[in-house]
Design a protein around this motif. Sequence first.
Motif, short mmCIF file in Angstrom:
data_model
loop_
_atom_site.label_atom_id
_atom_site.label_comp_id
_atom_site.label_asym_id
_atom_site.label_seq_id
_atom_site.Cartn_x
_atom_site.Cartn_y
_atom_site.Cartn_z
N GLN A 34 0.83 -1.21 0.00
CA GLN A 34 0.00 0.00 0.00
C GLN A 34 0.87 1.26 0.00
O GLN A 34 0.62 2.20 -0.75
CB GLN A 34 -0.85 -0.05 1.28
CG GLN A 34 -1.94 0.96 1.36
CD GLN A 34 -2.55 0.96 2.76
OE1 GLN A 34 -1.84 0.82 3.75
NE2 GLN A 34 -3.87 1.10 2.84
N THR A 35 1.91 1.24 0.83
CA THR A 35 2.77 2.43 0.94
C THR A 35 3.52 2.67 -0.36
O THR A 35 3.66 3.81 -0.81
CB THR A 35 3.76 2.26 2.10
OG1 THR A 35 3.05 1.81 3.24
CG2 THR A 35 4.45 3.57 2.41
N MET A 36 4.05 1.59 -0.92
CA MET A 36 4.81 1.74 -2.17
C MET A 36 3.91 2.31 -3.28
O MET A 36 4.34 3.18 -4.04
CB MET A 36 5.38 0.39 -2.60
CG MET A 36 6.59 -0.03 -1.77
SD MET A 36 7.85 1.27 -1.74
CE MET A 36 9.28 0.41 -1.13
N ALA A 37 2.66 1.83 -3.31
CA ALA A 37 1.72 2.35 -4.30
C ALA A 37 1.41 3.82 -4.01
O ALA A 37 1.31 4.65 -4.92
CB ALA A 37 0.44 1.52 -4.31
N ALA A 38 1.28 4.13 -2.72
CA ALA A 38 0.93 5.49 -2.33
C ALA A 38 2.01 6.48 -2.72
O ALA A 38 1.73 7.65 -3.00
CB ALA A 38 0.70 5.55 -0.82
N ARG A 39 3.24 6.03 -2.76
CA ARG A 39 4.33 6.94 -3.13
C ARG A 39 4.14 7.43 -4.57
O ARG A 39 4.55 8.54 -4.90
CB ARG A 39 5.68 6.26 -2.99
CG ARG A 39 6.01 5.90 -1.57
CD ARG A 39 7.33 5.21 -1.48
NE ARG A 39 8.44 6.17 -1.49
CZ ARG A 39 9.70 5.83 -1.65
NH1 ARG A 39 10.03 4.58 -1.84
NH2 ARG A 39 10.64 6.75 -1.63
N ASP A 40 3.54 6.58 -5.40
CA ASP A 40 3.29 7.00 -6.78
C ASP A 40 2.00 7.83 -6.88
O ASP A 40 1.93 8.83 -7.58
CB ASP A 40 3.19 5.78 -7.70
CG ASP A 40 4.50 5.02 -7.73
OD1 ASP A 40 5.55 5.68 -7.62
OD2 ASP A 40 4.48 3.78 -7.84
N SER A 41 0.98 7.38 -6.13
CA SER A 41 -0.31 8.05 -6.26
C SER A 41 -0.40 9.32 -5.43
O SER A 41 -1.28 10.14 -5.65
CB SER A 41 -1.42 7.09 -5.86
OG SER A 41 -1.33 6.83 -4.47
N GLY A 42 0.50 9.47 -4.45
CA GLY A 42 0.49 10.68 -3.65
C GLY A 42 -0.41 10.59 -2.43
O GLY A 42 -0.59 11.56 -1.71
N ARG A 43 -0.98 9.42 -2.19
CA ARG A 43 -1.83 9.27 -1.00
C ARG A 43 -0.97 9.43 0.25
O ARG A 43 0.20 9.07 0.27
CB ARG A 43 -2.43 7.86 -1.04
CG ARG A 43 -3.38 7.60 0.08
CD ARG A 43 -3.99 6.22 -0.01
NE ARG A 43 -4.63 5.92 1.25
CZ ARG A 43 -4.95 4.70 1.64
NH1 ARG A 43 -4.69 3.67 0.84
NH2 ARG A 43 -5.53 4.50 2.80
N SER A 44 -1.56 10.01 1.30
CA SER A 44 -0.74 10.18 2.50
C SER A 44 -1.52 9.83 3.75
O SER A 44 -2.75 9.67 3.72
CB SER A 44 -0.22 11.62 2.57
OG SER A 44 -1.30 12.50 2.72
N TRP A 45 -0.80 9.70 4.85
CA TRP A 45 -1.38 9.36 6.15
C TRP A 45 -0.95 10.40 7.18
O TRP A 45 -0.04 11.20 6.90
CB TRP A 45 -0.89 7.97 6.57
CG TRP A 45 -1.53 6.86 5.80
CD1 TRP A 45 -2.70 6.23 6.09
CD2 TRP A 45 -1.06 6.26 4.60
NE1 TRP A 45 -2.99 5.27 5.15
CE2 TRP A 45 -2.00 5.28 4.21
CE3 TRP A 45 0.05 6.47 3.78
CZ2 TRP A 45 -1.85 4.48 3.09
CZ3 TRP A 45 0.20 5.69 2.66
CH2 TRP A 45 -0.75 4.71 2.30
N PRO A 46 -1.54 10.38 8.36
CA PRO A 46 -1.13 11.37 9.37
C PRO A 46 0.35 11.20 9.74
O PRO A 46 0.88 10.09 9.72
CB PRO A 46 -2.02 11.04 10.58
CG PRO A 46 -3.14 10.25 10.04
CD PRO A 46 -2.66 9.55 8.81
N VAL A 47 0.96 12.31 10.07
CA VAL A 47 2.37 12.29 10.48
C VAL A 47 2.50 11.54 11.80
O VAL A 47 1.69 11.71 12.70
CB VAL A 47 2.88 13.74 10.66
CG1 VAL A 47 4.35 13.75 11.00
CG2 VAL A 47 2.60 14.56 9.42
N GLU A 48 3.53 10.68 11.89
CA GLU A 48 3.76 9.97 13.16
C GLU A 48 5.16 10.24 13.65
O GLU A 48 6.13 9.68 13.16
CB GLU A 48 3.57 8.46 12.96
CG GLU A 48 2.13 8.09 12.66
CD GLU A 48 1.59 7.02 13.60
OE1 GLU A 48 2.13 6.90 14.73
OE2 GLU A 48 0.66 6.31 13.20
N ILE A 49 5.26 11.17 14.59
CA ILE A 49 6.54 11.45 15.24
C ILE A 49 6.25 11.33 16.73
O ILE A 49 5.51 12.12 17.29
CB ILE A 49 7.04 12.86 14.91
CG1 ILE A 49 7.21 13.00 13.39
CG2 ILE A 49 8.35 13.14 15.62
CD1 ILE A 49 7.37 14.43 12.94
#
Lengths: 655, 353
Positions: free
Chosen positions: A633-648
């Motif tokens: 999912q993340t690898m695909a999101a890097r192309d599609s630009g989808r993002s999730w909340p920042v986790e720090i």
Amino acid sequence: MNHPSIIASNLSRGARWLIAVSVVSLIGCGGSDEATFPEHDNTAEVQAYYANNPEFFVFSSINQLPSDLAWQNGSHLPDIGSPDAVKGGTQYSSISDFPRTFRTVGPDSNGSFRPWLLDSNTVTLAQRHPDEFDYYPGLANEWAVDRENKTIYVRLATTAKWSDGVPVTSDDFLFMFFFFQSEYIVAPWYNNWYSSQYTRITRYDDHTFAISIPEAKPDMDSRVLELRPVPQHFFSELGDDYVERYQWRFAPVTGPYVIHDDDVDKGRSVVVTRNKDWWAKDRKFFRNRYNPDRIQLTVIRESAKVFEAFKRGEIDQYGLNLAEYWYEKLPNEDPDVQAGYIHKVQFYNQRPRPTYGLWINSSKPLLRNQDIRIGINYATNWDLVIEKYFRGDYERMETSSDGYGEFSHPTLSARPFDIQKALAAFARAGFSERGGDGILVNSDGQRLAFTLSTGYEKFKDLPTILKEEAKKAGLEFRIEVLDGTAGWKKVQEKKHDLHFSAFGVSLEMYPRFWETYHSDNAYDQAFLADDSANPDREVKTQTNNLETLAIAEMDTMIDAYRASDDKAEMIELAHRMTALHHDHASFVPGYKQRFYRAGFWRWVRYPSFFNHKHSSSSGSYFVHWIDPALKEQTMAARDSGRSWPVEIKVYDQHQ
Amino acid sequence: MINPETRKKLRRFREIKRGYYSFLILAGLLGLSLFGEVLVNSRALVVSYEGSLYFPIYKDFHPGTDFGESYSYETNYRNLQARWQKEGSDNWLIMPPVPYNQFENHATGSVFKPEPPSMASQHYLGTDTTSRDILARLFYGTRIALLFAIAFTVAVYVIGIAVGCAMGYLGGVFDLFFQRLIEIWSNIPFLYMVIIIFSVVPSTFSIPTRIVILLTVMVLFSWTSMTYYMRTETYKEKTRDYAAAARVIGASTSRIIFRHILPNVLSTLVTFMPFTVISAITAITALDFLGFGLPPPTPSLGELLKQGTATLRTAPWIVTAAFGTLVVLLTLVTFIGEAIREAFDPRKFTVYR
């Protein structure tokens, strides 16, 4: 003097690699890579060894087992890891160098790969609980401590098996002593430790035995419970050719991961695979850990390249302890962090701290003088390093034994950077005039200059900062940055003036003093009969007394400390020894880090509490797991630009 | 030595503008760097304090107490200047154009980290990972590299010419023996030998001593290639009529070699010179990059390149500065070399393909 060996010992890693390559290519010309060794079976020899040492190896029967023992099994302790953990997936990690051998003892074996063969991949009899410090059962089902007779009784788990399916029995522990006491393994430290720190092993039956030790220390159980058996069936060929014969063979382990021969790409990578039939996989304390199915370890020599690989997603996690990485290379504003692809974590842990600082070799002519050592302490600006280089994240180390709770000295603090006090101390030692370059000289024209060496390539900037500051107090440091092995060799041969280094400390109840401060480890004959310094004494090499510290009073206290079985007395002694060490001023305490930091891709999952109190890095105790679906999912999101909340996140529950 | 033929060649060299200007620029840079302390330094050029003038640059250090500061270590002239200006004091001082030396950690902020180029802070090329001025480090690093390269070239030439001429002129067993020796010697991989030898040199030696050792080792493994050319050339010239004539007149061997043969093989020598310089600069840069060259904190191009490649993303100005300098330096030397080759080529109208 054996000249070639000295040259070889000083070779840099590059040169050694070169020699190694040329040797390999010469061997390669010889034909087959797989050397054949004559058949050998040591069963008779082992039995004879047991028979010849009846005091050490005792064969008893189960009827003889004392009946009044208080057995413990650590069952009151909580689980480790999280029940949410899911098994599966492949973890991608890196190692800095391909292992030089797959042996775990003997020449070249103590490398960065060994944890995968031994430290994190074998189970001891019992292990310290990462939150509670008490022992939870490993290979042992239960154990009993008999303080009076300085003996620990152990009942092994009957289900315990080696990774090749052979059961673990008491015989593997008897053999462990044969193995570590034998000269075949070419490891004098082990020979000494396993001969002097244990006095007897008594075999009651296949799964019951007892081990005795010379002194009933407050933590005497750790001496025995942290032992790892040696597979007798595997080492039946142990003999004079051990080093070559076992060079590239994987010994069976009691831990969760195995290495298959075809998963080794020499010089490039090693893959470790989770043993699906691991005997302890459903046991409490183990069931939620060691989750990835495969762990791919790729050799990447430079840390800058590892980081690039991590940013591309080819490596799952990266340690962000250095300020440079936490603030600049992977800042909170980084797009991958902002999109929630990479999580950043700071975790406050509690454990003894590695002793980063300058180790002063007090056997060197000028450094023999206590005033000069005190001056060096005042002339070393660790505060500036901590404030500007580490950006205030770290703290000053106060003594060489911080982090041991009540065993650490409660009030002592390290000498601060103080030019006036440094100059005053140097003046007492006869260095009161500055030369043309601002460095102090004495009446003989001798300059106040010392070599400051280090084996830490990653901290190579640190000595240059200290050098610039020390100049203000009229002290010159000549810097020598070596690679790790050469640096270690230098201090082991006691050829250093000042060395910037640290001893890694394991999770122990109280600090050790004998290794670093006893005169036995400094000189061959430190004192004359009346306790005055022996003028003809020779420095002893290959010990951890890097300060060549030899004080008769310290020796007396260390001996009492080692012999003591009274905790209050030991605490009092520890404080007095720490104070004496502080007065001696042969160590400049550096800094300590009360947390660790890491960055990881979002497909690496951690328990809600992240990790346990005593963990030393995010990977400790293997509580994380990999979620392959999230990775996709993340690898695909890097192309599609989808993002999730920042986790720090900052986990300060153990601060 | 300057015969009409040589003079003609020099004139032709001057006519090849690209090479000639490159030569002027490089010579200018070298000349400038020899007085670099005046341009790049943390010490003031001139200090006027309570009526007397001080010139601290080439002198012993002045403790802060000399100028009314409270500390006994080297005066921080930048702070001193700032203080005097603030107080409106009559005392004054002039700082060099780049008021930093190559060693000091000078952060404009509160932490040591690479800072981008800035006119305001006078870090014209920015700072490196521990907040040292990059221009200062580049400047002194380049000076060391250039001086090193010149010393290296001279040494290699002296040995190469001596041995090569002797081989070519004397011939016979001497030639045969040295040829074999050189064949063996030149098969030892030079860079690795330097690494091995330099890693056993104890650090107690001072930095200049270590540089000389490094130079010696590099020369030891580099003189051989020069001998081949010298041997062939000498061999060739020796059989020419003029050499025979000189011998017949009764000229001594040394006279024939130095007065007759050497001037005639000069073009070969000169043509190779730029390549020798380039190889010296690249070798010392490579060694520094690998961490086997000059000991820290000596400034060097290789060390800056290494820092730069490690901080490619976060501080691109480090690698840009170091790489740019290296490119400029090597391009200049290459242009000069090209021009020299062309100027010394007897066939004036051939085109170098």
